[in-house]
Design an enzyme around this catalytic site. Sequence first.
Site, PDB file in Angstrom:
ATOM      1  CG  ASP A 254      -2.043   0.930   1.177  1.00 31.24           C
ATOM      2  OD1 ASP A 254      -2.016   1.818   0.310  1.00 31.24           O
ATOM      3  OD2 ASP A 254      -2.977   0.792   1.984  1.00 31.24           O
ATOM      4  CG  HIS A 348      -8.452   0.141  -6.130  1.00 32.48           C
ATOM      5  ND1 HIS A 348      -9.546   0.819  -5.653  1.00 32.48           N
ATOM      6  CD2 HIS A 348      -7.365   0.764  -5.611  1.00 32.48           C
ATOM      7  CE1 HIS A 348      -9.141   1.811  -4.882  1.00 32.48           C
ATOM      8  NE2 HIS A 348      -7.818   1.793  -4.841  1.00 32.48           N
TER       9      HIS A 348
END
Length: 440
Positions: A254, A348
């Site tokens: 992330d 995404h």
Amino acid sequence: MSKRTEQAAGPRTAGPETTGATPATPQTSLELSRRRLLGTVGAAGAAGLVVGGAGAAIGVSATEPEQDAAKSVTTIGSTEVAFRPARARHQAGITTPLQATGHLVAFDLAPGAGRKEAAALLRRWSRTAEELMAGRAPAADTGVALDAGPSSLTVTFGFGHSFFGRTGLTARRPVQLDPLPDFSADALDPKRSNGDLWVQIGADDALVAFHALRALQKDAADSARLRWQMNGFNRTPGATARPMTARNLMGQLDGTNNPKPSDKDFDERIFVGRDAGQEWMRGGSYAVVRRIRMLLDDWEKRSRHEQERVIGRRKDDGAPLTGGSETTPMRLDATGPDGLPVIPSNAHARIAAPESNQGAAMLRRPFSFHDGYREDGAPDAGLLFVCWQADPLRAFTQVQRKLDRGDALSPFLRHEASGLFAVPPAAEPGGYVGRPLLEG
């Protein structure tokens, strides 16, 4: 690397914005204890200092891991971030490398409190934040953080839409603070959303962060009342053998594609410029705050292959499905033997990419959270999403609208709280955060 932002390349042990812990002669025993170096002994480990995001684009780093300075275990507590940075107009806690623990807090001004009371409160808060960030104990200290150094503590202040009406400053409220639109995935709790005043606290030590939270809450006294509080965490500096991108609670890397301070248009994208029409906000930024619960039980039932197709990146190293390494650009036009896009059309990473949003970008700087378990046994866990931009309408709102129309990750997320805050520039010497607005 750009010198326009404070601490952009990671914590340092000396410099005008981040100083080491060579202690000056203390004025009190409390100050001596508060500034003392951590007594930790061990091998020096490099810090994985990263930022990320989810829901409005999972992930991506505000710093550049390959250029981040290593932080040894013995210096974690001694790292100091300046409350009044010498070479940056913006407040600490925006480009500062993400800390291990954090608190997000919103306050409402008390009934009858107005502009005068708000100015007095910001003056108290600024004084307390400056003392704490320098590793000094404020008056009537609780002693919670005795023996700890500054631990990269940052305290950041912002104003919500309602603040301007409460203080008689509606005419000076920026249009960028207009309420965010409704999104189909929203299930927002109004009691945990918005607020007159917003405070972000980050530190590499949980007691130091709590100490700051408690001191600021006491400073509020009768001027403001707590509206909501959220607590978060990240990977502890030194937990990885080298600086690297962290993983979120879904296990995904992330932090890969954030705007970087070295980008030539970084300041233009993230900080308010002279042409924005509100001089008191020049050098400031707008923060969107979202509590995003992750449906981890549902996510973890998916195979690794399915998870990678939802995100559009490999789970082990964060590389795009089109190949290469984590930092290799995605080839959005690549197709497989079946003629279909290698990175699915609803992945995404594809939908959130600046290339898919007319260049729209925001600086994501979140904390993970875990608030126990729900009645059905599912973890109440996810992301305290915080993103920074010069204009939310052209950044967060534009990207989130597109995600709202078909992001493969959306079924695994629940947006449960939201806020938008104007975060003014850092306090000038002798002043306090927000003084140009409140006294201008």
